[in-house]
Every structure is written in C-alpha cells, then in structure tokens.
Design a protein around this motif. Sequence first.
Motif, PDB file in Angstrom:
ATOM      1  N   ASP A   8     -12.449 -36.932 -23.700  1.00 26.83           N
ATOM      2  CA  ASP A   8     -12.962 -37.516 -24.939  1.00 26.83           C
ATOM      3  C   ASP A   8     -13.186 -39.024 -24.789  1.00 26.83           C
ATOM      4  O   ASP A   8     -14.171 -39.562 -25.286  1.00 26.83           O
ATOM      5  CB  ASP A   8     -11.964 -37.251 -26.075  1.00 26.83           C
TER       6      ASP A   8
ATOM      7  N   HIS B 227      -4.980 -35.202 -33.123  1.00 29.21           N
ATOM      8  CA  HIS B 227      -5.993 -35.821 -32.267  1.00 29.21           C
ATOM      9  C   HIS B 227      -6.842 -36.651 -33.231  1.00 29.21           C
ATOM     10  O   HIS B 227      -7.613 -36.106 -34.002  1.00 29.21           O
ATOM     11  CB  HIS B 227      -6.798 -34.700 -31.587  1.00 29.21           C
TER      12      HIS B 227
ATOM     13  N   HIS C 252      -9.386 -39.859 -34.426  1.00 27.86           N
ATOM     14  CA  HIS C 252     -10.431 -40.833 -34.082  1.00 27.86           C
ATOM     15  C   HIS C 252     -10.326 -42.025 -35.023  1.00 27.86           C
ATOM     16  O   HIS C 252      -9.739 -41.943 -36.100  1.00 27.86           O
ATOM     17  CB  HIS C 252     -11.805 -40.168 -34.155  1.00 27.86           C
TER      18      HIS C 252
ATOM     19  N   ASN D  85     -11.008 -43.170 -29.765  1.00 29.23           N
ATOM     20  CA  ASN D  85      -9.868 -42.294 -30.043  1.00 29.23           C
ATOM     21  C   ASN D  85      -8.667 -43.170 -30.381  1.00 29.23           C
ATOM     22  O   ASN D  85      -8.714 -44.384 -30.243  1.00 29.23           O
ATOM     23  CB  ASN D  85      -9.530 -41.468 -28.795  1.00 29.23           C
TER      24      ASN D  85
END
Length: 546
Positions: free
Chosen positions: A23, A216, A218, A252
């Motif tokens: 990512d 997870h 962002h 991220n």
Amino acid sequence: MSSPDGGGSGASRVEIYDTTLRDGSQQVGLDLTVEDKLRVAAALDALGVDVVEGGWPGSNPKDKEFFARAAEIPWRNAQLAAFGATRRPNRSADGDPDLETLLVANTPIVTLVGKAWTLHVDEALRTSRGENLAMIGDSAGFFVREGRRVVYDAEHFFDGYAADRGYALDCLAAATVAGADTLALCDTNGGTLPDDIVRVVRDVLGAFPSVRVGVHCHNDSACAVANSLVAVGAGATHVQGAANGYGERCGNADLFAVIAGLELKREYELLPPGRLAALASTAREIAELANLPFDAKQPYVGSSAFATKAGLHASAIARRPDAYSHVDPSKVGNRSHVLVSELAGRSNVLVKAAELGLDLSSDPELATAVLEEIKDAEHRGYAFEAADASFELLVRRVTGRGAGKSWPSWFDLEGYRVVIEKSNGTDRSEAIVRLLLGDQRVVAVGEGVGPVHALDQALRKALSELYPQLATIHLVDYKVRILDGRAATSAVTRVMLTSADHDGEWTTVGVSDDIVTASWEALADGISYGLLRAGAEALVPAGAVP
Ligand SMILES: [Zn+2]
C-alpha cells in the motif's frame, strides 16, 4: 489503554503489520526495484516489525520476483505476507488464477482484501451481496486449507458499517467462519474520525471476541495515526501502516509514530528490546531507499522533531530539556537541537556549542570571540538557524585559530574560474578549481548543467584521491534567496545547501554579492563538514605546529 500486555502472546499482544511495500508504494513518486524492496524489507525486519507485506504477486511480475527471492532469506523477526483479492465472482476458488499466484508466493500469511460496503458490492463489483460473502468465505477457506494464516482486509469497512452495519458484520463473519484469524478493518478512504473508530472497533470486538481485530487507516482526515492509537485503546491488537506514512493520496498511518506512541506513552512492547532506538535511522534509511526527501517535521524521527528555536530560553532548555520536549529523543534514536538565531545572544551560542561537544563556558574570551564572529556574520546576511554545519565549522575555526592557525581545513582554495555557456538552448558550464592540499597544488576541471554543478564536480575531482570518503556525500537541496531586493544591483545572495551521507544530512550557508561565490562558500562548507563527519583528517596548515 491501561492494561498493556505487549510482551505476551496470543491475540492480546499488539501485532505490527507493515504495508510499505504494497500500500505504501502507491505513493506518487515512490518506485522501488526488487532490490530496493528486499532492502526495505530487511530494514523493517531488523527494526523488528511482526509482519512485512511484500506486495501483490498477482498484480505485477516485480512482486512475484520479490517473493521468490524473499523466500531464500532467513528473516529475523518478521513474517512475510502476500496480498491479493478474493476470488472472482461466480467462479470457484480452486483454479482461480489469482489465488493460485498468491499460493505460489509461499508466504506463511495471506492477506485477502474483500468488499465490506454494499455500495462497492453493487456498483464496483456488480455482483449480488450473497455472492460477495461467498467470495470472501471461499477464498479464506482455500488458504486456510493450505495451512496459511489468513488476514481479511475488510475494504471500506467503516463506510460500509455506516451504510449497512449488518452487512459489514456479515462480511467479517464470512471470513471468520472460513478460518481467517485476523479481521483488519480498513478505513480505505481515510475519512473516519477517532470517536467513530472507537465505537466501531468496540462493536466488532463484541461481535467477534475470539479473533484478532485490527485496523488499516489512511490519512485523508489527518487522523491515521490517531485512529490507529485509539483503535488499540479500544482493544484492537493488530495495526497496519507504512514507513514514514507512505501511501496514496495523503498516505497510510505512519507506522513509526504508531510504534513510538504505543511504546513510549502506553508501555506496549512492540519491537524487540532496545530496537525502538533504531526508529529514526530506519525511517531515514527507508526514505533514502525510496529516494524521497525525508520530512524534517516528521514526528519522533524528523531532524526538526526536537529542534527548538531557543530565543531567551536557551539556558532553561539546557537545564531541563525534558521541559521542552514530549519524549526523550534518544529513545527513538533522535536528538534535540537548539537553533541559533541572532536574537538569542550569548547563552544560546554557548548551549549550541555545547551540543556540538565544544565547551566554551570555561573560556569567556573565546566565547566572546565566537559570539562576535557570529554576530558579524549574521549582520552580513548569514543565517545559522538552519545551517548547523556552517555554525559548527565557524565555531571550530574560531576556537582553532590560535598561533596563526585557521583550523580545521581539508583544502584551501587558491582560485576558481567558471565559464557559463548557452548554446542552441542548452546550458553547460565548465569550472576549473585550483586547490592547495597541504604543500600540494591540485587543479581539476568539472562540467555541469550550471555553474554550481560544475564547481561541485571540479571540487570533487580535485579531492577524490586524498578523500575517498567523498563518494558517500551527495547534494540533496540547493536554495537561493536574494536578501535585499530593493537595491537590485547590490542585492546580497544567500545560498542554503543541504548535503547528505548514509547517516544523515546537514545544511551549510554562503553569502555574497555574487551568486557563484555564495554557492561556492556553501558548497565548500558542505564538503568540509561531510569530511569532518566521515572522520577525514584535516590538513595541518603550512608553518603551523600540529
Ligand atoms: Zn490501504
């Protein structure tokens, strides 16, 4: 976050899952070769993260090659994960070419991304909601039967939860029933705020008490690190993120800030003992491998993260550094800086010199000489606040000046000549540099696209034989500022130049009426300071007693 259990095992220990190579590498301007990827993975492994997600073998041959080569390496701390999507709609998992590629990557962990938001099932996947659940379950089951640990990345989970909580939880259930042992709740669009993260993570933990639940996040709302921290506070035991916060759009979650926050402020033990002190150097190393500028303001690890523009507080900072920084910088391998500025005066200069290991406090006369020199230089337009290296060289030169010496010096300029040419729209410059290296005279010619580049080339050529250390020193930034724009012809030019080696970077300053002279000063200081750092011995001036 009151009952950390960092050292234990099982779902209660917080697992650090790095996705820099998958990512994170979606970031604009980040393009890693297979070799680079292996080196980034090695740096993360040495730091001590639990999982390194190596890439998406189904999406490109580079990632496929990465897994083939990574399998040969004995990893010390990290387990490798391969990433891929759930099977295609209305097909069987057996024989699905993408799942097959994932299997061949041969990693202990397989991370499967699957839809969890009805909008995406209806509009992006264009299949039935029931079929999406079957895709998640079949794909997870396929890898569990192959003996792999399965992480389900529930894509757009927080948006999906807001739109249809029941369906979002059904997606998680499909994965766990099939044997997935970790549910990673993804804030894929990065728009969720911390209070919503806490509420949803708690709800999911209540519904799935026996699996590992993680996040997870962002950074589109500038909350990726905060969201990761509060998720752990709410009970999450798995955090995904990327080195230096790399990732598409706003990035991220910055894994380094998450690790430092949890270890230093919540007493989790996430990395092997003693490894937190490698955080700053790892962050810088990965930035270098990624060929991206390292952000001075990056929390915990940036070069300005503990830099204070002291003003009148310099002596107070020296007395109680803990009163002016949120953590002890040495714990993350960083250090504090006092920035020198004209306003600050004597105490600031003494503190700054002490920080560089130069004690001026015992010699008031010398301290005055240094202070006078700095004041004079600042009056002429020098700015040392951001040019630590020039400041240090100035102090060293003043303190080493006794007995006719001007020390330290690694080369003395006899002169240079620069020819600037523009021909058929192409810029080309040639520089001839004449140096004295002790009793030796060296002349070298350099070519470049502009005069500064040509001077840099010539200087390096002239010094390369005596100082092989130069090979590791390179220029990273060059800034020009005109200080007095009103007097157009007599304006003073200030050049700030940043150089770097493997361990860090430093900035030097040059000032002159002439832009080439100012650039030369900054360049010569930059090279000199690099040689000082590299431990190259300075020349003893002719006639001086060593
Ligand atoms: Zn993501």
